[in-house]
Design an enzyme around this catalytic site. Structure first.
Site, PDB file in Angstrom:
ATOM      1  CG  ASP A 160      -2.072   0.963   1.079  1.00  0.00           C
ATOM      2  OD1 ASP A 160      -2.442   1.291  -0.069  1.00  0.00           O
ATOM      3  OD2 ASP A 160      -2.619   1.403   2.107  1.00  0.00           O
TER       4      ASP A 160
ATOM      5  CG  ASN B  57      -7.619  -1.811  -5.437  1.00  0.00           C
ATOM      6  OD1 ASN B  57      -6.665  -2.552  -5.241  1.00  0.00           O
ATOM      7  ND2 ASN B  57      -8.030  -0.951  -4.508  1.00  0.00           N
TER       8      ASN B  57
HETATM    9  C1  IPE Z   1      -4.889  -2.528  -0.320  1.00  0.00           C
HETATM   10  O1  IPE Z   1      -4.726  -1.239  -0.711  1.00  0.00           O
HETATM   11  C2  IPE Z   1      -5.015  -3.385  -1.517  1.00  0.00           C
HETATM   12  C3  IPE Z   1      -3.798  -3.506  -2.288  1.00  0.00           C
HETATM   13  C4  IPE Z   1      -2.604  -3.213  -1.884  1.00  0.00           C
HETATM   14  C5  IPE Z   1      -3.990  -4.077  -3.593  1.00  0.00           C
HETATM   15  P1  IPE Z   1      -5.970  -0.244  -0.772  1.00  0.00           P
HETATM   16  O2  IPE Z   1      -5.437   1.107  -0.966  1.00  0.00           O
HETATM   17  O3  IPE Z   1      -6.979  -0.731  -1.732  1.00  0.00           O
HETATM   18  O4  IPE Z   1      -6.508  -0.378   0.710  1.00  0.00           O
HETATM   19  P2  IPE Z   1      -7.822   0.072   1.424  1.00  0.00           P
HETATM   20  O5  IPE Z   1      -8.675  -1.138   1.488  1.00  0.00           O
HETATM   21  O6  IPE Z   1      -8.403   1.195   0.629  1.00  0.00           O
HETATM   22  O7  IPE Z   1      -7.352   0.458   2.779  1.00  0.00           O
HETATM   23  C1  IPE Z   2      -1.324   0.442  -3.352  1.00  0.00           C
HETATM   24  O1  IPE Z   2      -1.111   1.796  -3.435  1.00  0.00           O
HETATM   25  C2  IPE Z   2      -1.442  -0.199  -4.690  1.00  0.00           C
HETATM   26  C3  IPE Z   2      -2.812  -0.467  -5.136  1.00  0.00           C
HETATM   27  C4  IPE Z   2      -3.860  -0.627  -4.389  1.00  0.00           C
HETATM   28  C5  IPE Z   2      -2.963  -0.612  -6.566  1.00  0.00           C
HETATM   29  P1  IPE Z   2      -2.334   2.789  -3.495  1.00  0.00           P
HETATM   30  O2  IPE Z   2      -2.669   3.039  -4.917  1.00  0.00           O
HETATM   31  O3  IPE Z   2      -3.465   2.300  -2.661  1.00  0.00           O
HETATM   32  O4  IPE Z   2      -1.714   4.089  -2.848  1.00  0.00           O
HETATM   33  P2  IPE Z   2      -2.309   4.973  -1.694  1.00  0.00           P
HETATM   34  O5  IPE Z   2      -2.669   4.058  -0.565  1.00  0.00           O
HETATM   35  O6  IPE Z   2      -3.498   5.663  -2.274  1.00  0.00           O
HETATM   36  O7  IPE Z   2      -1.221   5.906  -1.348  1.00  0.00           O
HETATM   37 MG    MG Z   3      -4.020   2.499  -0.681  1.00  0.00          MG
END
Ligand code: IPE
Ligand code: IPE
Ligand code: MG
Length: 225
Positions: free
Chosen positions: A12, A60
């Site tokens: 993350d 996502n």
């Molecule tokens: C967690 O990251 C999922 C991945 C790393 C693919 P997210 O940024 O989607 O986490 P939350 O669920 O929103 O906290």
């Molecule tokens: C984690 O990084 C990777 C994915 C979930 C694809 P994020 O894209 O969630 O990055 P933040 O948490 O918004 O910084």
């Molecule tokens: Mg994230």
């Protein structure tokens, strides 16, 4: 120190890492993907041979299309090079997640990665892409129901055999970057008894010290349980 058999990373913070430097979020995803081989090497040096990485969740897809498309194209275009490196190091590539609703090219890339590396013995890289923990368990349960032969005594083993991680050891340690104390639907079955270690660094900046601290915490807990 006992090395965990299996570490699962919740990767993350790519977006925040990029924003902090005045870059677009996509630059964070790029840097995050490029950092995976380094993390794998660090883990192997620390004696950990099975690594899971959470790259994209079923939830996502709710993100802006520009971001979802960027990540899909990254997989389509760069997976073969990454997998070649894994193959050269005798590491098996496993995909956890739904493949059918991805683009034909992404499906092809994932299928090729699995087939190329299926007999490798020195380690496992489990790539969780289009993955959801509850969805995985439901998917396995549906397959069992369709087979119609799950007796009560062997239900647990049979369900495990239908998970995408079939045959892999349970997760000993979950390491999440980016500071949030949250599981985000990752490997819920496999992590039932895992230790959880959260680091403040964003994924593109995770260090060997972060991983060592997670392993030290795992050891601290293991002497007590
Ligand atoms: C967690 O990251 C999922 C991945 C790393 C693919 P997210 O940024 O989607 O986490 P939350 O669920 O929103 O906290
Ligand atoms: C984690 O990084 C990777 C994915 C979930 C694809 P994020 O894209 O969630 O990055 P933040 O948490 O918004 O910084
Ligand atoms: Mg994230």
């Amino acid at each position: 120190m006992i090395a965990p058999k299996h570490i699962a990373f919740i990767m993350d913070g790519n977006g925040r890492w990029a924003t902090k430097q005045g870059l677009p979020r996509s630059a964070g995803h790029k840097a995050g993907y490029e950092h995976i081989p380094d993390v794998l090497k660090m883990c192997q040096e620390l004696g950990v041979n099975v690594i899971s990485c959470y790259a994209w969740s079923t939830e996502n897809w709710g993100r802006p299309e520009k971001e979802t498309t960027f990540l899909l194209r990254a997989l389509e275009n760069h997976l073969p090079r990454f997998v070649k490196e894994l193959h050269d190091r005798d590491i098996r590539f496993v995909h956890s997640g739904f493949r059918d609703d991805l683009t034909a090219k992404a499906q092809k890339r994932l299928n090729e990665a699995v087939t190329l590396t299926e007999n490798n013995q020195s380690g496992v890289f489990n790539f969780a892409y289009n993955y959801g923990g509850r969805a995985e368990i439901l998917h396995a349960a549906r397959q069992l129901l369709a087979e119609g032969n799950a007796s009560h005594e062997t239900l647990e083993q049979k369900l495990e055999a239908h998970l995408w991680t079939a045959g892999l050891p349970d997760v000993d340690l979950v390491i999440r970057t980016g500071g949030d104390l949250r599981l985000s639907n990752f490997m819920l079955w496999q992590s039932a008894y895992a230790c959880l270690h959260v680091v403040g660094n964003y994924w593109p900046a995770i260090t060997r010290e972060d991983i060592e601290a997670g392993i030290a915490y795992f050891n601290e807990v293991m002497v007590r349980v």
